[in-house]
Design an enzyme around this catalytic site. Structure first.
Site, PDB file in Angstrom:
ATOM      1  N   ARG A   1       0.871  -1.192   0.000  1.00 48.37           N
ATOM      2  CA  ARG A   1       0.000   0.000   0.000  1.00 48.37           C
ATOM      3  C   ARG A   1       0.902   1.234   0.000  1.00 48.37           C
ATOM      4  O   ARG A   1       2.085   1.143   0.305  1.00 48.37           O
ATOM      5  CB  ARG A   1      -0.901   0.041   1.241  1.00 48.37           C
ATOM      6  CG  ARG A   1      -2.028  -0.979   1.261  1.00 48.37           C
ATOM      7  CD  ARG A   1      -3.152  -0.599   0.314  1.00 48.37           C
ATOM      8  NE  ARG A   1      -4.147  -1.669   0.222  1.00 48.37           N
ATOM      9  CZ  ARG A   1      -5.211  -1.751   1.036  1.00 48.37           C
ATOM     10  NH1 ARG A   1      -5.390  -0.872   2.013  1.00 48.37           N
ATOM     11  NH2 ARG A   1      -6.074  -2.751   0.879  1.00 48.37           N
TER      12      ARG A   1
ATOM     13  N   HIS B   1      18.444  -6.608   3.137  1.00 44.76           N
ATOM     14  CA  HIS B   1      18.942  -7.077   1.842  1.00 44.76           C
ATOM     15  C   HIS B   1      18.266  -6.237   0.763  1.00 44.76           C
ATOM     16  O   HIS B   1      17.238  -6.639   0.212  1.00 44.76           O
ATOM     17  CB  HIS B   1      18.623  -8.562   1.652  1.00 44.76           C
ATOM     18  CG  HIS B   1      19.346  -9.167   0.488  1.00 44.76           C
ATOM     19  ND1 HIS B   1      19.755 -10.488   0.487  1.00 44.76           N
ATOM     20  CD2 HIS B   1      19.712  -8.672  -0.716  1.00 44.76           C
ATOM     21  CE1 HIS B   1      20.345 -10.761  -0.669  1.00 44.76           C
ATOM     22  NE2 HIS B   1      20.329  -9.674  -1.417  1.00 44.76           N
TER      23      HIS B   1
ATOM     24  N   ARG C   1      17.451  -5.555  -2.413  1.00 49.35           N
ATOM     25  CA  ARG C   1      17.593  -6.165  -3.736  1.00 49.35           C
ATOM     26  C   ARG C   1      17.391  -5.121  -4.826  1.00 49.35           C
ATOM     27  O   ARG C   1      16.656  -4.139  -4.628  1.00 49.35           O
ATOM     28  CB  ARG C   1      16.597  -7.319  -3.895  1.00 49.35           C
ATOM     29  CG  ARG C   1      16.904  -8.473  -2.949  1.00 49.35           C
ATOM     30  CD  ARG C   1      15.969  -9.637  -3.157  1.00 49.35           C
ATOM     31  NE  ARG C   1      16.256 -10.740  -2.241  1.00 49.35           N
ATOM     32  CZ  ARG C   1      17.161 -11.683  -2.456  1.00 49.35           C
ATOM     33  NH1 ARG C   1      17.901 -11.629  -3.556  1.00 49.35           N
ATOM     34  NH2 ARG C   1      17.368 -12.652  -1.584  1.00 49.35           N
TER      35      ARG C   1
ATOM     36  N   HIS D   1      11.324  -5.335  -1.525  1.00 52.60           N
ATOM     37  CA  HIS D   1      11.014  -5.059  -0.132  1.00 52.60           C
ATOM     38  C   HIS D   1      11.832  -3.855   0.354  1.00 52.60           C
ATOM     39  O   HIS D   1      11.337  -2.735   0.270  1.00 52.60           O
ATOM     40  CB  HIS D   1      11.172  -6.278   0.800  1.00 52.60           C
ATOM     41  CG  HIS D   1      12.337  -7.186   0.516  1.00 52.60           C
ATOM     42  ND1 HIS D   1      13.643  -6.743   0.468  1.00 52.60           N
ATOM     43  CD2 HIS D   1      12.397  -8.522   0.286  1.00 52.60           C
ATOM     44  CE1 HIS D   1      14.439  -7.776   0.225  1.00 52.60           C
ATOM     45  NE2 HIS D   1      13.707  -8.865   0.106  1.00 52.60           N
TER      46      HIS D   1
ATOM     47  N   GLU E   1      23.165  -6.771   3.293  1.00 54.18           N
ATOM     48  CA  GLU E   1      23.442  -7.901   2.424  1.00 54.18           C
ATOM     49  C   GLU E   1      23.181  -7.521   0.967  1.00 54.18           C
ATOM     50  O   GLU E   1      22.356  -6.642   0.677  1.00 54.18           O
ATOM     51  CB  GLU E   1      22.532  -9.080   2.773  1.00 54.18           C
ATOM     52  CG  GLU E   1      22.661  -9.559   4.192  1.00 54.18           C
ATOM     53  CD  GLU E   1      21.774 -10.739   4.474  1.00 54.18           C
ATOM     54  OE1 GLU E   1      20.694 -10.842   3.876  1.00 54.18           O
ATOM     55  OE2 GLU E   1      22.176 -11.570   5.302  1.00 54.18           O
TER      56      GLU E   1
ATOM     57  N   THR F   1      14.720 -16.024  -3.824  1.00 55.18           N
ATOM     58  CA  THR F   1      15.363 -15.744  -2.548  1.00 55.18           C
ATOM     59  C   THR F   1      16.782 -16.286  -2.633  1.00 55.18           C
ATOM     60  O   THR F   1      17.134 -16.946  -3.606  1.00 55.18           O
ATOM     61  CB  THR F   1      14.621 -16.359  -1.353  1.00 55.18           C
ATOM     62  OG1 THR F   1      15.212 -15.869  -0.132  1.00 55.18           O
ATOM     63  CG2 THR F   1      14.679 -17.882  -1.343  1.00 55.18           C
TER      64      THR F   1
ATOM     65  N   HIS G   1      19.304 -18.024   7.083  1.00 52.67           N
ATOM     66  CA  HIS G   1      18.308 -18.436   6.088  1.00 52.67           C
ATOM     67  C   HIS G   1      17.439 -19.579   6.606  1.00 52.67           C
ATOM     68  O   HIS G   1      17.906 -20.678   6.853  1.00 52.67           O
ATOM     69  CB  HIS G   1      18.891 -18.798   4.720  1.00 52.67           C
ATOM     70  CG  HIS G   1      17.874 -18.588   3.633  1.00 52.67           C
ATOM     71  ND1 HIS G   1      17.774 -17.435   2.879  1.00 52.67           N
ATOM     72  CD2 HIS G   1      16.862 -19.391   3.211  1.00 52.67           C
ATOM     73  CE1 HIS G   1      16.770 -17.544   2.033  1.00 52.67           C
ATOM     74  NE2 HIS G   1      16.194 -18.713   2.211  1.00 52.67           N
TER      75      HIS G   1
ATOM     76  N   GLY H   1      15.056 -13.417   9.575  1.00 48.58           N
ATOM     77  CA  GLY H   1      14.007 -12.501   9.141  1.00 48.58           C
ATOM     78  C   GLY H   1      12.664 -13.170   8.946  1.00 48.58           C
ATOM     79  O   GLY H   1      11.731 -12.956   9.725  1.00 48.58           O
ATOM     80  N   HIS H   2      12.560 -13.992   7.911  1.00 45.44           N
ATOM     81  CA  HIS H   2      11.243 -14.489   7.505  1.00 45.44           C
ATOM     82  C   HIS H   2      10.454 -15.093   8.667  1.00 45.44           C
ATOM     83  O   HIS H   2       9.341 -14.667   8.975  1.00 45.44           O
ATOM     84  CB  HIS H   2      11.393 -15.518   6.381  1.00 45.44           C
ATOM     85  CG  HIS H   2      10.098 -15.829   5.710  1.00 45.44           C
ATOM     86  ND1 HIS H   2       9.639 -15.141   4.602  1.00 45.44           N
ATOM     87  CD2 HIS H   2       9.152 -16.748   6.015  1.00 45.44           C
ATOM     88  CE1 HIS H   2       8.454 -15.626   4.253  1.00 45.44           C
ATOM     89  NE2 HIS H   2       8.138 -16.599   5.087  1.00 45.44           N
TER      90      HIS H   2
HETATM   91  C1  LIG Z   1      21.028 -13.955   2.401  1.00 45.51           C
HETATM   92  C2  LIG Z   1      19.848 -14.608   2.994  1.00 45.51           C
HETATM   93  O1  LIG Z   1      19.797 -15.798   3.167  1.00 45.51           O
HETATM   94  C3  LIG Z   1      18.704 -13.796   3.360  1.00 45.51           C
HETATM   95  O2  LIG Z   1      19.063 -12.813   4.230  1.00 45.51           O
HETATM   96  C4  LIG Z   1      18.112 -13.097   2.193  1.00 45.51           C
HETATM   97  O3  LIG Z   1      18.359 -11.749   2.309  1.00 45.51           O
HETATM   98  C5  LIG Z   1      16.651 -13.304   2.177  1.00 45.51           C
HETATM   99  O4  LIG Z   1      16.171 -12.511   1.131  1.00 45.51           O
HETATM  100  P1  LIG Z   1      14.582 -12.370   0.985  1.00 45.51           P
HETATM  101  O5  LIG Z   1      14.080 -11.754   2.272  1.00 45.51           O
HETATM  102  O6  LIG Z   1      14.431 -11.480  -0.230  1.00 45.51           O
HETATM  103  O7  LIG Z   1      14.058 -13.772   0.778  1.00 45.51           O
HETATM  104  N1  LIG Z   2      21.143 -13.798   6.120  1.00 47.04           N
HETATM  105  C1  LIG Z   2      19.892 -14.419   6.482  1.00 47.04           C
HETATM  106  C2  LIG Z   2      18.890 -13.357   6.805  1.00 47.04           C
HETATM  107  O1  LIG Z   2      19.240 -12.196   6.961  1.00 47.04           O
HETATM  108  C3  LIG Z   2      17.480 -13.711   6.966  1.00 47.04           C
HETATM  109  O2  LIG Z   2      17.137 -14.891   6.305  1.00 47.04           O
HETATM  110  P1  LIG Z   2      15.642 -15.438   6.593  1.00 47.04           P
HETATM  111  O3  LIG Z   2      15.539 -15.650   8.073  1.00 47.04           O
HETATM  112  O4  LIG Z   2      14.690 -14.373   6.113  1.00 47.04           O
HETATM  113  O5  LIG Z   2      15.548 -16.721   5.811  1.00 47.04           O
END
Ligand SMILES: CC(=O)[C@@H](O)[C@H](O)COP(=O)(O)O
Ligand SMILES: NCC(=O)COP(=O)(O)O
Length: 257
Positions: free
Chosen positions: A25, A50, A52, A57, A81, A111, A202, A225-226
């Site tokens: 949004r 990261h 990109r 994002h 990154e 990714t 990751h 992160g995720h």
């Molecule tokens: C390098 C790594 O493994 C992650 O930090 C990466 O930055 C994930 O990128 P996305 O969040 O775009 O999936």
């Molecule tokens: N370098 C890994 C990172 O920053 C986050 O990875 P993820 O937890 O989003 O898979």
């Protein structure tokens, strides 16, 4: 049991996915800087992004906004990154973060899913690593857990490697888990023997983190992160950071027992 910060594997929160949601949004919410601030207030030792090239994002403005925020957090680290042959170096030159993590992603990659390869990548990485170090920026190379690659990673001038942990995460809870842990422990030991520090990331999460922290020697930092942001949608950022810190501490205690 809460461990002193100095002996604990640092948690760096990757806020990519906060930016991903924000970008759906034109309202500026959820705020990336607010997410980072709450995570730092809850005890995270750093923030990772990261940016990109397609800005799916993290956008260029986020890089500068987080750089400004982190000036108020001198104990926290800023980790950026990216692929240094694409758009990463302009951010490193502009913000001089504590750490640059070189990731060999293509511009349209879904990714990150692999590390650097040596000797193929040696010549193009050497000058970029040297430039970062001349700027006072620590360099971490995103690597698959291959012991035989670690000396070459050190030879291009890297300070650390970041072990790509998706294969471990995919094996967690299955028969393959122990084999993966042994592979990562061997790769980490080879990196330590080569004079490298150890980061990892990751698909790490609060369930698979304790066993990894317990078994991988010299683990200085995990960037997550995720899964962490997904958990924060349920628990909130602060409670989630505390849960991930507890998972790290549980791994450290297991390592010492
Ligand atoms: C390098 C790594 O493994 C992650 O930090 C990466 O930055 C994930 O990128 P996305 O969040 O775009 O999936
Ligand atoms: N370098 C890994 C990172 O920053 C986050 O990875 P993820 O937890 O989003 O898979």
């Amino acid at each position: 049991m809460k461990l002193p910060a100095s002996s604990r594997t640092a948690l760096s929160v990757n806020v990519n996915k906060v930016a991903l949601l924000r970008n759906t949004r034109h309202l500026g919410i959820p705020s990336v800087t607010r997410a980072a601030e709450i995570c730092l207030q809850a005890g995270a030792q750093g923030i990772t992004i990261h940016p990109r090239p397609d800005e799916r994002h993290i956008r260029a403005q986020d890089v500068h906004d987080l750089h400004a925020l982190l000036k108020a957090w001198p104990q926290a680290e800023f980790n950026i990154e990216g692929n240094p042959t694409q758009n990463l170096m302009k951010f490193i030159r502009a913000t001089r973060p504590h750490q640059a993590t070189f990731v060999p992603d293509s511009e349209d990659q879904f990714t990150s899913d692999h590390g650097w390869s040596f000797p193929q990548d040696t010549e193009r990485l050497k000058p970029l690593v040297a430039e970062c170090r001349a700027l006072g920026v620590r360099v971490s190379l995103f690597m698959d857990p291959i012991p035989g690659q670690m000396a070459a990673a050190r030879a291009v001038g890297a300070d650390r490697v970041e072990l790509y942990t998706e294969p471990y995460a995919a094996a967690w809870g299955k028969a393959e888990q122990e084999h993966q842990l042994q592979a990562y422990a061997s790769a980490a030991q080879a990196a330590l023997d080569a004079g490298l520090g150890i980061n990892a990331g990751h698909d790490l999460n609060r369930d698979n983190l304790p066993a990894f922290v317990a078994r991988v020697p010299g683990l200085a930092e995990v960037s997550i992160g995720h899964a962490l942001i997904a958990d924060a949608l349920e628990l909130g950022y602060a409670e989630t950071v505390r849960a991930y810190q507890a998972a790290i501490d549980a791994g450290m205690v297991a390592r010492c027992s």
